[in-house]
Structure formats: structure tokens, C-alpha cells
Design a protein around this motif. Structure first.
Motif, PDB file in Angstrom:
ATOM      1  N   ARG A 136       8.812 -12.952  51.416  1.00 18.73           N
ATOM      2  CA  ARG A 136      10.092 -13.772  51.081  1.00 18.73           C
ATOM      3  C   ARG A 136      10.223 -14.848  51.826  1.00 18.73           C
ATOM      4  O   ARG A 136       9.352 -15.099  53.129  1.00 18.73           O
ATOM      5  N   GLY A 137      10.292 -16.222  51.184  1.00 19.86           N
ATOM      6  CA  GLY A 137      10.464 -17.337  51.734  1.00 19.86           C
ATOM      7  C   GLY A 137       8.858 -18.248  51.780  1.00 19.86           C
ATOM      8  O   GLY A 137       8.765 -19.123  52.364  1.00 19.86           O
ATOM      9  N   ARG A 138       7.951 -17.361  51.335  1.00 25.23           N
ATOM     10  CA  ARG A 138       6.713 -17.920  51.452  1.00 25.23           C
ATOM     11  C   ARG A 138       6.226 -18.679  50.165  1.00 25.23           C
ATOM     12  O   ARG A 138       6.631 -18.047  48.966  1.00 25.23           O
ATOM     13  N   GLU A 139       5.451 -19.668  50.014  1.00 27.81           N
ATOM     14  CA  GLU A 139       4.918 -20.166  48.852  1.00 27.81           C
ATOM     15  C   GLU A 139       3.659 -19.607  48.478  1.00 27.81           C
ATOM     16  O   GLU A 139       3.253 -19.530  47.400  1.00 27.81           O
ATOM     17  N   GLU A 140       2.620 -19.380  49.407  1.00 28.70           N
ATOM     18  CA  GLU A 140       1.252 -18.846  49.159  1.00 28.70           C
ATOM     19  C   GLU A 140       1.354 -17.496  48.719  1.00 28.70           C
ATOM     20  O   GLU A 140       2.263 -16.651  49.519  1.00 28.70           O
ATOM     21  N   ASP A 141       0.449 -17.067  48.108  1.00 29.83           N
ATOM     22  CA  ASP A 141       0.355 -15.612  47.718  1.00 29.83           C
ATOM     23  C   ASP A 141      -0.892 -15.067  48.586  1.00 29.83           C
ATOM     24  O   ASP A 141      -2.109 -15.641  48.522  1.00 29.83           O
ATOM     25  N   MET A 142      -0.958 -13.761  48.997  1.00 29.09           N
ATOM     26  CA  MET A 142      -1.976 -13.149  49.708  1.00 29.09           C
ATOM     27  C   MET A 142      -2.512 -11.937  49.064  1.00 29.09           C
ATOM     28  O   MET A 142      -2.059 -11.257  48.524  1.00 29.09           O
ATOM     29  N   GLU A 143      -3.912 -12.071  49.213  1.00 29.46           N
ATOM     30  CA  GLU A 143      -4.493 -10.931  48.424  1.00 29.46           C
ATOM     31  C   GLU A 143      -4.480  -9.553  49.018  1.00 29.46           C
ATOM     32  O   GLU A 143      -4.224  -9.463  50.243  1.00 29.46           O
ATOM     33  N   ALA A 144      -4.267  -8.466  48.015  1.00 27.55           N
ATOM     34  CA  ALA A 144      -4.236  -7.170  48.626  1.00 27.55           C
ATOM     35  C   ALA A 144      -5.351  -6.289  48.061  1.00 27.55           C
ATOM     36  O   ALA A 144      -5.707  -6.643  46.849  1.00 27.55           O
ATOM     37  N   VAL A 145      -5.319  -5.020  48.741  1.00 26.31           N
ATOM     38  CA  VAL A 145      -6.446  -4.038  48.057  1.00 26.31           C
ATOM     39  C   VAL A 145      -5.602  -2.874  47.819  1.00 26.31           C
ATOM     40  O   VAL A 145      -4.723  -2.365  48.527  1.00 26.31           O
ATOM     41  N   MET A 146      -6.115  -2.046  46.838  1.00 30.17           N
ATOM     42  CA  MET A 146      -5.453  -0.808  46.415  1.00 30.17           C
ATOM     43  C   MET A 146      -5.991   0.115  47.327  1.00 30.17           C
ATOM     44  O   MET A 146      -7.335   0.483  47.037  1.00 30.17           O
ATOM     45  N   MET A 147      -5.326   0.897  48.274  1.00 31.51           N
ATOM     46  CA  MET A 147      -5.849   1.919  48.872  1.00 31.51           C
ATOM     47  C   MET A 147      -5.872   3.070  48.446  1.00 31.51           C
ATOM     48  O   MET A 147      -6.763   3.964  48.368  1.00 31.51           O
ATOM     49  N   GLY A 148      -5.009   3.400  47.205  1.00 28.09           N
ATOM     50  CA  GLY A 148      -5.071   4.685  46.324  1.00 28.09           C
ATOM     51  C   GLY A 148      -3.922   4.548  45.323  1.00 28.09           C
ATOM     52  O   GLY A 148      -3.022   3.629  45.345  1.00 28.09           O
ATOM     53  N   ILE A 149      -3.905   5.286  44.482  1.00 26.77           N
ATOM     54  CA  ILE A 149      -3.072   5.242  43.160  1.00 26.77           C
ATOM     55  C   ILE A 149      -2.867   6.777  42.503  1.00 26.77           C
ATOM     56  O   ILE A 149      -3.955   7.482  42.877  1.00 26.77           O
ATOM     57  N   ASP A 150      -1.684   7.021  42.573  1.00 26.55           N
ATOM     58  CA  ASP A 150      -1.276   8.362  41.872  1.00 26.55           C
ATOM     59  C   ASP A 150      -0.363   8.089  40.666  1.00 26.55           C
ATOM     60  O   ASP A 150       0.616   8.152  40.544  1.00 26.55           O
TER      61      ASP A 150
END
Length: 486
Positions: A136-150
Motif C-alpha cells: 500500500r502506498g508504494r510505487e515500486e513492485d517487489m519480486e516474490a517467490v512461490m513457497m507452495g501452491i494447493d
């Protein structure tokens, strides 16, 4: 967001919640622990009139994030496709790139921990090449990784590198009742921090067919949910997350959310193991049919599941289950069919005690069973126990070597590349993991490694089944999460 055209429309959104008496709760697990904020305090007077939820919303907004994804293969126009309703999330276009697509989809998410664990929908991040988080309130996007998916519950857990984030507070979804006021926060159509209001219309909605082959136990709400809300939370009147919105019927104020208690179970498993560990009873069942009702001399209006066979030495055999038993209740909840029976077991951990009401020879009896480990978990643990940390294969199919003259020539590496490198292309499609031969490995679960000796010591000391690796590729540095066992 997800939209179900014929019978309904799937979608989710995200949010965070904070209340003064929230307490930290450590989810159980031998491999590692996930600490989240919980508050199971019952709501106060249900007749209280509230004229504004502005203060509640202000406390929780920083726990709501927007999730963007990019996919290497764009394929057809996902926004207009009616054949794959789960992929209908709005696209974001980048003005800086001459309006070319920067992202191919977006949704919402809920911050679970201060150090960057986030829960969202599986359909939002499925097959993503890269995942980005916007706070919220940020202009930049930060990369994330997937720890797991169901996919069975439409839940995924992401990890971004961050500190001092504001985690959400999760309530107890088992005490939610129809008529309770709920709020939704998300980014419908790219409109971040949009808030809608409604009530709980019903609980325990299942067998709707919204998640193909999945496990459904939805909270139903009339709060407005739209494309881009996917992966966000459903909040109670105190701002506690009681569910993650997953679907809605097309054109109607009928939405569905995965209950928070089930979300926590799934998220905790994904964080610790990379997959969901579900309690195992050890029975094979049959659906109730008129023919079986007659053959087994059951009541004409019998509902539940019939035990067809019992596996030797498993939890059911030890508890005294017999072939022909009719299971009508699990832990106080009626069992209407096989789907409900499987869900009642899947929402529990191995080692949990479960109480079953069973109809046998015309009499109702109660059985207690301590659920066991599923066969796939036993197999994975056996593999992990036998496997010594390899000098080359860190995980199935992931080969790593220390750069020497031979590897430098074979992989055509520049003189600047030193240390450890991936020696073969590696991919896990459903996690969005893509590594190329020659990629450098800089960190293993936050600790630097420069040679095979350091890597071997680090691998041997790990208590988790997930390798969180920092990778330096040809164009960028990024994190990837790789399970150590298949």
C-alpha cells in the motif's frame, strides 16, 4: 479474479486485520514454524449498530497487497476467454513500455508475517513466470517467490524479502454465523484498496463444483467481489481475516471464501513442506445409492459415506472401523457425501484425534481415530532420510557444481562467474521455477555459500524441506523456492 460463467464466478481478494488483543500463534510442525497473528475472541453484542468502519479499515489496510504476475507464454487473451474462468484477472499495462504488457494478471493478497509471507489464490499465480508484490502506498513492485501452491483449496503462499511488514490478524472462522457483517478489501479492476460491505449469507457451502476436483467448504457472502479481488481476505466487523475470497456467481451478489482456519492449515503446510499434508484414515469409501441402501439395510433417507474397505494397520483399523459402516458425522459435522468426508479429513493434520459417528447394524456408535501420515509423506520422508546431501544434486533434477576450468569451458562462463552454478536447466512449472545452466547460487535459505563444502554443510543442517535460493542469472538476481523431495 475467478469467474464461473454457467453456475458461478470465482474470485478472491486480500486484506489484513489487526486488533488490540491479537496474540501470536505458532503453527505446529517439526520442520519449521510459521508464527501468525490470531484472535479468536468472539464478537461482542451482535445487535450493536455500527455507523462507520473507517477506523477498522485504517488499521488493516497496510496488510493488503496487490499481486502482479507475468507469464512467459501469454497465449490467448485471458481477459476475454470464457473457457478458463479461473484465469480472469485484469491486466496491468506499463505506460513506460509503449503500452506493452508488463504484467499478464493481477490479484490481491494478505500479509501473514512481518518477514514477508503472503497468502493469495492459487489461480492468481499459477504458471506465473515471475510474481511481484505492491505494498500500500508504494510505487515500486517487489519480486516474490512461490513457497507452495494447493489447487485443491485454491491457496498459494508467497515469500518476498522484507522486514517489519504489518501482518494480518486471523479470526476463528468456525464461530462465524450467517448475518455477521463482513468487509472485503482488494484491487478490483486495478482500483487498489477498494472496500465493500456485506454479511455472511451461509457457511459450509460445498460440492458447488467451483474448484475442479477441489475441496470446498466455503463461507458465502453478498459483499461485492470483482476481478482483481482474488486472493484477498474477508474480514469480520473487527477487521480480522475470516476467509480468503475465492469465487462468486456471475451477475449475482453471491460470493464464496475459503475459511481462515482451512487457509491457515494449508498455508502452514506449504510453508513447512512445500505441499499440503493431510490426515490419513486408511479407508476406501462408497457413495450412498438406493441399491446400497437396500443391500446394507440402511435407513431409506441415509446420508453419509459407506466404508468399502479398511487398510490394515492404518488409523481406521486401529479405531475399529468395519466394512459396511456408514459414517454420518466427523467431529460433530454431518457428512452429506464423499466430498464432505474427504474435506473433514483433509482439514486435519496427521496426529490429530478425530471423532466419527457411525451407523452399524442399525445402531449408532462413536469411534475415535488418531489420523496417520499419508503414504506420500512417508515416502518423501524415507527418501529424505536416505539421501545424503549430494555434491551435485541438491534436489531432484537440480544439479549444482563448483566452477572450475572444465565447467567454465563446458558452460561457456565468463571469467567473472565464480563459486556455485547450476549445471543443467531446471524447471518446476506449477511453481514458476525456472533455472538455466550457468545461473549462480548466492544464498541458501539466507546464508551465503561460495563452494561445495559450505553448501554441503548448509544442506545438512537445514530443518526445512524447502530450499530458498538466491540466484544470479544472465539478466537479474532473484529468489526461487525448490522442494528437496519430490
Amino acid at each position: 479474479m475467478l469467474i464461473w460463467r454457467a453456475t458461478g464466478n470465482l474470485l478472491l481478494f486480500f486484506s489484513y486485520c489487526f486488533v488490540c488483543d491479537a496474540k501470536s500463534e505458532t503453527l505446529p510442525g517439526k520442520e519449521r514454524e510459521m508464527v501468525v497473528q490470531r484472535d479468536a475472541t468472539p464478537l461482542g453484542s451482535r445487535t450493536q449498530v455500527v455507523l462507520s468502519y473507517a477506523d477498522v479499515i485504517e488499521r488493516v489496510r497496510d496488510s493488503v497487497v496487490t499481486v502482479y504476475v507475468s507469464r512467459a507464454s501469454k497465449g490467448e487473451d485471458r481477459e476475454d476467454s470464457e473457457e478458463n474462468p479461473f484465469d480472469l484477472v485484469p491486466r496491468r499495462r506499463s505506460i513506460d513500455d509503449d503500452s506493452e504488457e508488463k504484467y499478464q494478471g493481477s490479484g490481491s493478497g494478505v500479509i501473514l508475517t512481518q518477514d514477508g509471507l503472503i497468502v493469495t489464490n492459487a489461480h492468481v499465480v499459477k504458471d506465473a513466470d515471475k510474481i511481484y508484490i505492491r505494498l500500500r502506498g508504494r510505487e515500486e513492485d517487489m519480486e516474490a517467490v512461490m513457497m507452495g501452491i494447493d489447487p485443491a483449496t485454491d491457496i498459494a503462499v508467497l515469500k518476498m524479502e522484507a522486514e517489519s511488514l504489518k501482518p494480518s490478524t486471523l479470526g476463528d472462522s468456525s464461530v462465524v454465523r450467517p448475518g455477521d457483517v463482513v468487509l472485503a478489501i482488494g484491487s478490483p479492476f486495478g482500483l487498489e484498496q477498494t472496500i465493500t460491505l456485506g454479511i455472511i449469507s451461509a457457511t459450509g457451502r460445498g460440492t458447488l463444483g467451483l474448484i475442479d476436483g477441489g475441496m470446498e467448504d466455503f463461507l458465502q457472502t453478498d459483499a461485492a467481489i470483482n476481478p482483481g479481488n482474488s486472493g484477498g481476505p474477508l474480514l469480520d466487523g473487527l477487521g480480522r481475516v475470516i476467509g480468503i475470497n475465492t469465487a462468486r456467481y456471475w451477475g449475482d451478489n453471491i460470493g464464496f471464501a475459503v475459511p481462515a482456519n482451512l487457509v491457515l492449515k494449508v498455508a502452514g503446510d506449504l510453508y513447512r513442506h512445500g505441499w499440503v499434508v493431510r490426515g490419513f484414515l486408511g479407508v476406501h469409501t462408497l457413495e450412498v445409492t438406493p441399491k446400497l441402501v437396500g443391500e446394507l439395510k440402511l435407513p431409506k433417507k441415509a446420508r453419509g459415506v459407506i466404508i468399502n474397505s479398511v487398510e490394515a494397520d492404518e488409523a481406521a483399523a486401529k479405531a475399529g472401523f468395519h466394512s459396511g459402516d456408514l459414517v454420518i458425522e466427523v467431529n460433530g459435522r454431518r457428512v452429506e457425501n464423499g466430498a464432505r468426508f474427504r474435506l473433514s479429513l483433509a482439514s486435519q493434520q496427521p496426529g490429530d484425534e478425530a471423532t466419527f459417528q457411525v451407523l452399524r447394524d442399525g445402531k449408532e456408535i462413536s469411534l475415535q481415530a488418531k489420523l496417520g501420515d499419508p503414504p506420500e509423506l512417508r515416502a518423501a520422508r524415507a527418501i529424505a532420510a536416505k539421501a545424503e546431501p549430494s555434491d551435485h544434486e541438491w534436489a531432484p533434477g537440480l544439479f549444482v557444481a563448483e566452477v572450475d576450468r572444465d565447467w567454465r569451458m563446458k558452460l561457456k562462463l565468463s571469467p567473472q562467474i565464480k563459486g556455485l552454478v547450476v549445471t543443467k536447466d531446471f524447471k518446476i512449472q506449477d511453481r514458476g521455477v525456472h533455472l538455466s545452466a550457468g545461473d549462480q547460487i548466492l544464498l541458501i535459505n539466507g546464508k551465503p555459500v561460495k563452494n561445495q563444502a559450505e553448501a554441503k554443510a548448509q544442506l545438512a543442517s537445514l530443518k526445512t524441506q524447502i530450499l530458498l535460493l538466491k540466484i544470479r542469472g544472465a539478466e537479474d538476481e532473484r529468489f526461487v523456492a525448490v522442494p528437496r523431495v519430490p
